[in-house]
Design an enzyme around this catalytic site. Structure first.
Site, PDB file in Angstrom:
ATOM      1  N   ALA A  29       0.764  -1.240   0.000  1.00  0.00           N
ATOM      2  CA  ALA A  29       0.000   0.000   0.000  1.00  0.00           C
ATOM      3  C   ALA A  29       0.800   1.298   0.000  1.00  0.00           C
ATOM      4  CB  ALA A  29      -0.948   0.005   1.198  1.00  0.00           C
ATOM      5  N   ALA A  30       2.050   1.306   0.480  1.00  0.00           N
ATOM      6  CA  ALA A  30       2.790   2.560   0.600  1.00  0.00           C
ATOM      7  C   ALA A  30       2.983   3.212  -0.780  1.00  0.00           C
ATOM      8  CB  ALA A  30       4.147   2.300   1.254  1.00  0.00           C
ATOM      9  N   PRO A  31       2.899   4.548  -0.838  1.00  0.00           N
ATOM     10  CA  PRO A  31       2.741   5.491   0.276  1.00  0.00           C
ATOM     11  C   PRO A  31       1.299   5.706   0.745  1.00  0.00           C
ATOM     12  CG  PRO A  31       3.030   6.700  -1.765  1.00  0.00           C
ATOM     13  CD  PRO A  31       3.187   5.234  -2.114  1.00  0.00           C
ATOM     14  N   GLU A  89       2.339  -2.862   4.310  1.00  0.00           N
ATOM     15  CA  GLU A  89       3.639  -2.509   3.732  1.00  0.00           C
ATOM     16  C   GLU A  89       4.728  -3.191   4.544  1.00  0.00           C
ATOM     17  OE1 GLU A  89       6.677  -1.652   1.695  1.00  0.00           O
ATOM     18  OE2 GLU A  89       4.726  -0.942   0.943  1.00  0.00           O
ATOM     19  N   CYS A 112       3.668  -0.203 -12.258  1.00  0.00           N
ATOM     20  CA  CYS A 112       4.001   0.954 -13.100  1.00  0.00           C
ATOM     21  C   CYS A 112       5.114   0.582 -14.072  1.00  0.00           C
ATOM     22  CB  CYS A 112       4.381   2.165 -12.258  1.00  0.00           C
ATOM     23  SG  CYS A 112       5.788   1.909 -11.159  1.00  0.00           S
TER      24      CYS A 112
END
Length: 410
Positions: A151-153, A192, A311
């Protein structure tokens, strides 16, 4: 004084890495697109939108952002096609962003009035529009138990929270008790594994979400290495405990490598990110990504959905991970059909696939891949968002070839 010999060696290694980098991605995307379109687009500055924090006062957020004439407020949804259930489409409360069509940077988030009269909360989150779109694809709804596995950030977790608790939005009708009535079951667990990133995630969640979500344990920030087999025992709801799971997996992040290289080159330096890059790294990452995806699939209940995202622009980290996982699940069926055992398989969910006449964000921002879709900054009508790949899948009961054939004949 710098060691001239070591600098020359590093420069040689960097040049070789850049050549290898171009060769690898030109092989994936084609020489023409890579060199004339995609790579030049990746060089450009990353674009951002402002995700409005709906737990904060909407009027104060708008005043802070002061949208320019060419900017527009945009509701991310519905993402379903026109032929999909209207009930499903209207049941989801979508996030709102200020979508910028300029290079203007949005202001730093500030504390503004929140749904809780005695507290103030961060106004907005600056991020890539494709990230908001991908998180919205999971279509989290009140009453569901959701896991954000990496999940971070925290930006995607904020998107999920807005969809899970619309009754707690600062501008929700006073008579709307949804935030209270669904609190007993609705939950969001954001994970995280890295210690530093975990602390940052926890701080961000506390800054953007109503405090009651934490005091009621509706939102929990956990620290688990989800690539380990023991992860399922450590998750708060365990195996098969979640309705939906978001996995934004760690990846090569090629745009970051390119920008680090350009920044270092401008200063007459060498970026370690590029100098250390090897095509083999994507294979190593893909193994970790596949392990994370398997954890996500085991964590979700039968009928539940998993959204896998990266990404990266590498097929090995995107479609190949999906294909590898599908095959791994198939191989396990023979060993998972005994008494008391449940057997499942993966179904690629295409309910958000745009039709030929669609004008949805999915159609305008992304292009299809073998299993999912990808937003790329050189997309012909996309607005230079991404890169971001996503694939939505559903965990369904396993049907043998015999069962499938029998059903087809009914």
């Amino acid at each position: 004084m710098p060691n001239v010999k070591s600098t020359k060696v590093l420069q040689k290694r960097s040049d070789a890495a850049l050549e290898s980098f171009h060769k690898y991605y030109a092989g994936l995307w084609g020489e023409d697109r890579w060199h004339k379109s995609l790579f030049p687009a990746l060089i450009e500055s990353t674009r951002y939108c402002a995700l409005v924090n709906r737990f904060a006062s909407f009027s104060e957020v708008q005043a802070l952002l002061r949208p320019l004439p060419e900017d527009k407020l945009l509701e991310i949804g519905p993402v379903l096609t026109a032929t999909s259930s209207a009930e499903v489409a209207t049941a989801v409360t979508y996030p709102i962003v200020l979508h910028s069509s300029t290079e203007r940077s949005f202001p730093t988030p500030l504390n503004v009035s929140s749904a809780e009269p005695t507290s103030r909360i961060s106004s907005h989150w600056n991020l890539d529009l494709a990230s908001v779109l991908a998180a919205a694809m999971l279509q989290a709804r009140p009453g569901e138990q959701v896991l954000d596995l990496c999940a971070a950030p925290g930006g995607k977790s904020i998107v999920l929270a807005q969809m899970l608790w619309p009754g707690l939005h600062a501008d929700a009708p006073a008579t709307d008790s949804e935030g209270t009535t669904s609190m007993t079951r609705t939950c969001l667990h954001s994970n995280e594994s890295d210690r530093t990133r975990h602390k940052r995630l926890e701080a961000n969640m506390q800054s953007y979400l109503p405090s009651r979500l934490f005091t009621d344990s509706a939102v929990r920030v956990v620290r688990i290495d989800a690539s380990e087999k023991s992860a399922l025992h450590e998750l708060p709801l365990g195996a098969g405990g979640y309705d939906k799971v978001l996995l934004d997996a760690p990846c090569s992040s090629e745009r970051h490598i390119i920008h680090a290289h350009l920044k270092a080159s401008t200063a007459g330096q060498i970026a370690e990110e590029l100098a250390n890059w090897k095509a083999s790294h994507t294979k190593t990452l893909a193994k970790t990504q596949a392990a994370l995806l398997m954890t996500a699939l085991k964590a979700v209940k039968l009928g539940g959905k998993v959204l896998y995202a990266t990404c990266s622009i590498s097929r090995e980290e995107n479609d190949d991970v999906i294909e590898r996982t599908i095959e791994a699940v198939k191989r396990k069926h023979k060993n998972n059909t005994g008494p008391g055992q449940s057997s499942w398989e993966i179904k690629i969910d295409t309910t958000f696939e745009p039709g030929p006449e669609s004008k949805s964000l999915v159609a305008s921002m992304t292009e299809s891949t073998k299993y999912g879709r990808i937003a790329l900054p050189d997309h012909v009508v996309g607005g230079r968002w991404g890169p971001l790949y996503f694939c939505l899948m559903q965990k369904v009961p396993y049907k043998s070839k015999t069962e499938s054939t029998s059903n087809d004949n009914i």
